[in-house]
Design a protein around this motif. Structure first.
Motif, PDB file in Angstrom:
ATOM      1  N   HIS A 193       0.831  -1.206   0.000  1.00  0.00           N
ATOM      2  CA  HIS A 193       0.000   0.000   0.000  1.00  0.00           C
ATOM      3  C   HIS A 193       0.867   1.258   0.000  1.00  0.00           C
ATOM      4  N   LEU A 194       1.929   1.243   0.835  1.00  0.00           N
ATOM      5  CA  LEU A 194       2.834   2.392   0.892  1.00  0.00           C
ATOM      6  C   LEU A 194       3.569   2.581  -0.436  1.00  0.00           C
ATOM      7  N   GLN A 195       3.931   1.474  -1.055  1.00  0.00           N
ATOM      8  CA  GLN A 195       4.645   1.543  -2.334  1.00  0.00           C
ATOM      9  C   GLN A 195       3.747   2.145  -3.407  1.00  0.00           C
ATOM     10  N   ASP A 196       2.454   1.821  -3.342  1.00  0.00           N
ATOM     11  CA  ASP A 196       1.516   2.404  -4.301  1.00  0.00           C
ATOM     12  C   ASP A 196       1.405   3.917  -4.119  1.00  0.00           C
ATOM     13  N   GLN A 197       1.664   4.349  -2.887  1.00  0.00           N
ATOM     14  CA  GLN A 197       1.575   5.774  -2.595  1.00  0.00           C
ATOM     15  C   GLN A 197       2.909   6.486  -2.826  1.00  0.00           C
ATOM     16  N   GLY A 198       3.899   5.741  -3.340  1.00  0.00           N
ATOM     17  CA  GLY A 198       5.167   6.363  -3.691  1.00  0.00           C
ATOM     18  C   GLY A 198       6.272   6.170  -2.686  1.00  0.00           C
ATOM     19  N   THR A 199       6.020   5.396  -1.601  1.00  0.00           N
ATOM     20  CA  THR A 199       7.071   5.139  -0.610  1.00  0.00           C
ATOM     21  C   THR A 199       8.068   4.153  -1.176  1.00  0.00           C
ATOM     22  N   LYS A 200       9.325   4.344  -0.817  1.00  0.00           N
ATOM     23  CA  LYS A 200      10.398   3.509  -1.338  1.00  0.00           C
ATOM     24  C   LYS A 200      10.230   2.062  -0.880  1.00  0.00           C
ATOM     25  N   GLN A 201      10.516   1.120  -1.774  1.00  0.00           N
ATOM     26  CA  GLN A 201      10.405  -0.312  -1.457  1.00  0.00           C
ATOM     27  C   GLN A 201      11.534  -0.721  -0.502  1.00  0.00           C
ATOM     28  N   LEU A 202      11.246  -1.690   0.364  1.00  0.00           N
ATOM     29  CA  LEU A 202      12.270  -2.187   1.300  1.00  0.00           C
ATOM     30  C   LEU A 202      13.404  -2.832   0.514  1.00  0.00           C
ATOM     31  N   PRO A 203      14.637  -2.642   0.968  1.00  0.00           N
ATOM     32  CA  PRO A 203      15.786  -3.127   0.185  1.00  0.00           C
ATOM     33  C   PRO A 203      16.041  -4.625   0.316  1.00  0.00           C
ATOM     34  N   MET A 204      15.309  -5.328   1.162  1.00  0.00           N
ATOM     35  CA  MET A 204      15.581  -6.763   1.371  1.00  0.00           C
ATOM     36  C   MET A 204      14.310  -7.458   1.849  1.00  0.00           C
ATOM     37  N   GLU A 205      14.310  -8.802   1.712  1.00  0.00           N
ATOM     38  CA  GLU A 205      13.231  -9.596   2.310  1.00  0.00           C
ATOM     39  C   GLU A 205      13.409  -9.573   3.822  1.00  0.00           C
ATOM     40  N   PHE A 206      12.284  -9.541   4.516  1.00  0.00           N
ATOM     41  CA  PHE A 206      12.354  -9.203   5.934  1.00  0.00           C
ATOM     42  C   PHE A 206      11.239  -9.950   6.670  1.00  0.00           C
ATOM     43  N   ASN A 207      11.578 -10.588   7.778  1.00  0.00           N
ATOM     44  CA  ASN A 207      10.579 -11.334   8.548  1.00  0.00           C
ATOM     45  C   ASN A 207      10.762 -11.024  10.024  1.00  0.00           C
ATOM     46  N   VAL A 208       9.637 -10.832  10.729  1.00  0.00           N
ATOM     47  CA  VAL A 208       9.675 -10.466  12.149  1.00  0.00           C
ATOM     48  C   VAL A 208       8.797 -11.433  12.937  1.00  0.00           C
ATOM     49  N   ASN A 209       9.305 -11.857  14.086  1.00  0.00           N
ATOM     50  CA  ASN A 209       8.510 -12.638  15.037  1.00  0.00           C
ATOM     51  C   ASN A 209       8.235 -11.773  16.260  1.00  0.00           C
ATOM     52  N   VAL A 210       6.960 -11.621  16.602  1.00  0.00           N
ATOM     53  CA  VAL A 210       6.559 -10.796  17.745  1.00  0.00           C
ATOM     54  C   VAL A 210       6.311 -11.721  18.934  1.00  0.00           C
ATOM     55  N   LEU A 211       7.078 -11.517  20.004  1.00  0.00           N
ATOM     56  CA  LEU A 211       7.026 -12.383  21.175  1.00  0.00           C
ATOM     57  C   LEU A 211       6.330 -11.663  22.320  1.00  0.00           C
ATOM     58  N   THR A 212       5.409 -12.359  22.969  1.00  0.00           N
ATOM     59  CA  THR A 212       4.698 -11.772  24.104  1.00  0.00           C
ATOM     60  C   THR A 212       5.600 -11.792  25.329  1.00  0.00           C
ATOM     61  N   CYS A 213       5.795 -10.633  25.916  1.00  0.00           N
ATOM     62  CA  CYS A 213       6.660 -10.534  27.090  1.00  0.00           C
ATOM     63  C   CYS A 213       6.066 -11.350  28.247  1.00  0.00           C
ATOM     64  N   GLY A 214       6.908 -12.133  28.904  1.00  0.00           N
ATOM     65  CA  GLY A 214       6.456 -12.967  30.018  1.00  0.00           C
ATOM     66  C   GLY A 214       6.207 -14.409  29.634  1.00  0.00           C
ATOM     67  N   GLN A 215       5.909 -14.649  28.351  1.00  0.00           N
ATOM     68  CA  GLN A 215       5.679 -16.018  27.893  1.00  0.00           C
ATOM     69  C   GLN A 215       6.975 -16.668  27.404  1.00  0.00           C
ATOM     70  N   TRP A 216       7.888 -15.841  26.934  1.00  0.00           N
ATOM     71  CA  TRP A 216       9.153 -16.330  26.400  1.00  0.00           C
ATOM     72  C   TRP A 216      10.253 -16.120  27.433  1.00  0.00           C
ATOM     73  N   PRO A 217      11.393 -16.783  27.248  1.00  0.00           N
ATOM     74  CA  PRO A 217      12.522 -16.513  28.151  1.00  0.00           C
ATOM     75  C   PRO A 217      12.908 -15.045  28.066  1.00  0.00           C
ATOM     76  N   SER A 218      13.448 -14.519  29.146  1.00  0.00           N
ATOM     77  CA  SER A 218      13.868 -13.114  29.145  1.00  0.00           C
ATOM     78  C   SER A 218      15.220 -12.982  28.447  1.00  0.00           C
ATOM     79  N   TYR A 219      15.364 -11.930  27.655  1.00  0.00           N
ATOM     80  CA  TYR A 219      16.603 -11.684  26.905  1.00  0.00           C
ATOM     81  C   TYR A 219      17.085 -10.263  27.192  1.00  0.00           C
ATOM     82  N   ASP A 220      18.400 -10.108  27.180  1.00  0.00           N
ATOM     83  CA  ASP A 220      18.982  -8.777  27.360  1.00  0.00           C
ATOM     84  C   ASP A 220      18.823  -7.976  26.063  1.00  0.00           C
ATOM     85  N   ILE A 221      18.539  -6.697  26.225  1.00  0.00           N
ATOM     86  CA  ILE A 221      18.405  -5.808  25.071  1.00  0.00           C
ATOM     87  C   ILE A 221      19.810  -5.301  24.697  1.00  0.00           C
TER      88      ILE A 221
END
Length: 728
Positions: free
Chosen positions: A478-506
């Motif tokens: 949708h953004l690309q149709d509106q003229g926004t630049k395309q992302l330079p790479m394939e990209f995948n994100v996993n969203v983890l619920t805090c408290g359900q997963w092990p704790s990790y340092d930022i």
């Protein structure tokens, strides 16, 4: 009217005086015939005529009485004469053969005489309850005159016992002779009174001495075979020539002398070696033999339990075998299960003994078995183990759960399992999502849904993340149709619920502009969907696929972590970098950077070259691209340092488990006190032990109670400090 009169017609009464002249003549005829029968000569008068003569004599009561007493006297006289003719200067076999022949002759003679005097037996004897029948009287005479004679009785029992003893020693004897004589004693009602007592005493002495000698000289397995053989022989003796009523006490004597008296010795010397060696036939034999004596199975069960505890404790305590411990425990459990099923008749008491023993020895090394089981499952569910079939994997899971069942600190298992599961899911290292869910179902069945709640939530997050990525692509289009630049790479994100997963340092680091653009784009998308939620990026769990040109014609795809990716991208700018320069440009934490550089320059596949050579990373080291790389595969997996557990990660998991346990204890104390209001210290400790699902010491519970007192959740009774009160 007159009643009808009955007329009775009777024989003329004959006075004994009228027949007295003929009685003596008739008896003499009978006596001569009886004598001929007793001396095994031809009888001159036919048996029919003799029977009629008896019928005539027995027609009067006096004649019948005289004939009965004269017959008994005749038989007794003959038996007395036979007794005097018995020779004692013979071998045991010859003496017993003579006695047996005498009995056989007497039996046949009595049978013939009784047939001749059958009329007397059925009239005179039958009408007089106090008189024995001719058959019984004849047997009684044989018993009194022959068998109960002191010398004959002593010699008879002595020779019988002697021949039986020789047979027990392996000599072949005449069993038919023994059977005949022992049947004789049974018919004469002397078997139990004169034979059984000495026979049992002789048996007890023989087997007691034999047991003492053989249990010392033979191996336990050889001794058990010998005992089984002896029991079979005694059972066979009863079948062949002993009285059936002898069976139970005889076998009891043998069992007491050969088994019960030496049970402890057999178990001490042989039980452990039989189980260790997998001698299933011998173990089954031991179980069957000990089942014959009082408390035998209980003693075997205790020995079996002690063996499991001893061997299991040694396995668990040996830290050098941690790498194979879970597999060793599974094999050990299967071996013990096989013994119970095959050798111990699938008895419940042995199953319970095994469960108690496994519970005991696995808890001798707190937390470690739980951790190792979690790591074992992780190794089997990783991508590297994909060659296992579904059936093999399911069977393996069942075997693991059978060991997991004995873990007391299941919270430790949960913590390590959750950490490893997170890495498998986030780094795409799981061999099969179906296998993961099957394992989760088995854990849920074993421990309940509360135990797997967070693990289930992790899978839901992964599924939700896939949906988010679908929406994100639509958002980018949708953004690309509106003229926004395309992302330079394939990209995948996993969203983890805090408290359900092990704790990790930022971790903060310097990301390439292209990657930062992707993260910003996704964050904007997520904020548009969830305005009240905030994302924190866990770069330590990121992974990438890089296209690398090492030299002309050598193009590869590299599967690397985000840390490895940041280091490798630097070489697009210049061909040589020092450690300090890489640290300054990537801003990766020093310890993580050292691990990353080791994986790139010191592993089996070396993407970088290090100067000077060596495994340790120093501040003055220099790194260049390995343009001479010879890997034939197009896609290369660089050593996955993310999958390896660091000491810091291990310590962090243990700290989290310890903290969770403290919270669980505090919650349990408050929950109990809120319900009971007032409770003595001892009773509170007991209830805590029953409610908590992990092993804990009384001192730890006391410390947590003191902490709750300080925080004013609980107070002590002013009059009795051992009583606690809940503070509302």
């Amino acid at each position: 009217m007159q009643s009808a009169r009955k007329i009775a017609i009777k024989n003329f009464k004959r006075r004994f005086a009228d027949t007295e002249e003929t009685f003596e003549k008739q008896w003499n005829e009978l006596s001569t015939s009886i004598g001929a029968i007793q001396t095994q000569q031809k009888v001159g008068t036919s048996l029919e005529q003799l029977y009629k003569t008896v019928e005539v004599i027995a027609s009067t009561e006096k004649g019948a009485s005289m004939a009965y007493h004269l017959l008994v006297a005749k038989i007794r006289s003959h038996m007395s004469s036979c007794r005097e003719n018995v020779s004692f200067d013979k071998s045991p076999e010859d003496f017993l053969t003579t006695l047996n022949q005498l009995w056989a002759n007497h039996w046949e003679q009595t049978l013939l005489i009784r047939n001749i005097f059958l009329y007397l037996d059925r009239t005179f004897v039958l009408q007089d309850v106090g008189k024995a029948s001719i058959w019984d009287a004849s047997l009684s005479i044989f018993r009194e005159e022959i068998v109960e004679s002191t010398r004959i009785r002593h010699r008879l029992i002595l020779d019988l016992l002697g021949i039986i003893k020789r047979e027990r020693q392996g000599e072949k004897v005449d069993r038919s002779l023994l059977r005949s004589l022992l049947r004789m004693l049974t018919n004469l009602q002397l078997y139990s009174s004169i034979f059984e007592g000495p026979f049992f005493e002789e048996t007890k002495n023989l087997y007691s001495a034999e047991g003492e000698a053989l249990v010392r000289d033979l191996k336990p397995t050889e001794y058990l075979v010998h005992v089984e053989k002896r029991l079979f022989e005694e059972e066979e003796r009863v079948d062949v020539y002993l009285d059936e009523n002898t069976r139970k006490p005889l076998i009891a004597i043998v069992e007491a002398a050969l088994i019960e008296a030496h049970t402890n010795t057999i178990l001490t010397k042989g039980a452990d070696s039989m189980i260790t060696g997998g001698c299933y036939d011998d173990i089954r034999r031991l179980y069957e033999l000990l089942g014959r004596v009082k408390d035998g199975h209980n003693r075997l069960r205790n020995s079996f339990s002690n063996y499991i505890k001893k061997v299991g404790s040694e396995m668990v305590a040996d830290s050098e075998r941690d790498a194979t411990l879970v597999n060793d425990l599974m094999e050990f459990k299967e071996k013990m299960d096989h013994i119970i099923t095959i050798c111990f008749a699938d008895a419940d008491r042995f199953w319970q003994a095994e469960r108690d023993a496994f519970d005991y020895f696995i808890s001798t090394r707190p937390n470690k078995p739980a951790e190792l089981i979690a790591k074992f499952i992780d190794s089997k569910l990783r991508l590297a183990n994909k060659e296992a079939s579904d059936e093999e994997m399911d069977h393996l899971m069942d075997r693991v759960v059978a060991i997991f069942r004995f873990i007391q600190g299941k919270d430790v298992f949960e913590a390590f399992y959750k950490k490893d599961l997170a890495k498998r899911l986030l780094l795409n290292r799981s061999a099969s999502v179906d296998a993961e869910k099957i394992m989760l179902a088995k854990l849920r069945q074993e421990c309940g849904s509360a135990f797997t709640h967070k693990l289930d939530a992790m899978f839901r997050d992964m599924e939700n993340s896939k949906e988010y990525m679908t929406y994100f692509k639509q958002y980018c289009d949708h953004l690309q149709d509106q003229g926004t630049k395309q992302l330079p790479m394939e990209f995948n994100v996993n969203v983890l619920t805090c408290g359900q997963w092990p704790s990790y340092d930022i971790a903060e680091m310097s990301l390439p502009q292209e990657l930062s653009m992707c993260l910003t784009r996704y964050q904007d998308f997520y904020t548009s969907k969830h305005a009240n939620k905030r994302l924190q990026w866990l770069h330590a769990l990121g992974n990438c696929v890089l296209k690398a040109t090492f030299r002309t014609g050598c193009v590869k795809e590299l599967l690397v972590s985000l840390y490895q990716c940041l280091v490798l991208l630097l070489f697009n700018c210049k061909s040589e970098w020092t450690y300090e320069e890489i640290l300054a440009n990537t801003k990766i934490e020093a310890k993580e950077l050292q691990r990353t550089l080791q994986s790139l320059a010191c592993a089996k596949v070396r993407v970088l070259l290090k100067v000077p050579k060596g495994r340790d990373i120093n501040s003055d080291d220099k790194f260049t691209v390995n343009t001479a790389i010879q890997e034939k595969l197009f896609r290369i997996k660089i050593s996955q340092v993310q999958m390896k557990e660091t000491p810091e990660e291990h310590a962090k998991v243990e700290e989290e488990v310890s903290a969770d346990r403290q919270y669980a204890i505090d919650a349990a104390v408050v929950r109990i006190m809120k319900t009971r209001k007032t409770l003595p210290h001892t009773q509170l400790i007991q209830e805590l032990f029953s409610q908590l699902r992990f092993p804990v010491k009384a001192a730890d519970l006391k410390a947590r109670i003191s902490s709750l007192i300080e925080r004013e959740y609980v107070t002590r009774d002013p009059d009795d400090p051992n009583i606690y009160k809940y503070v509302a």
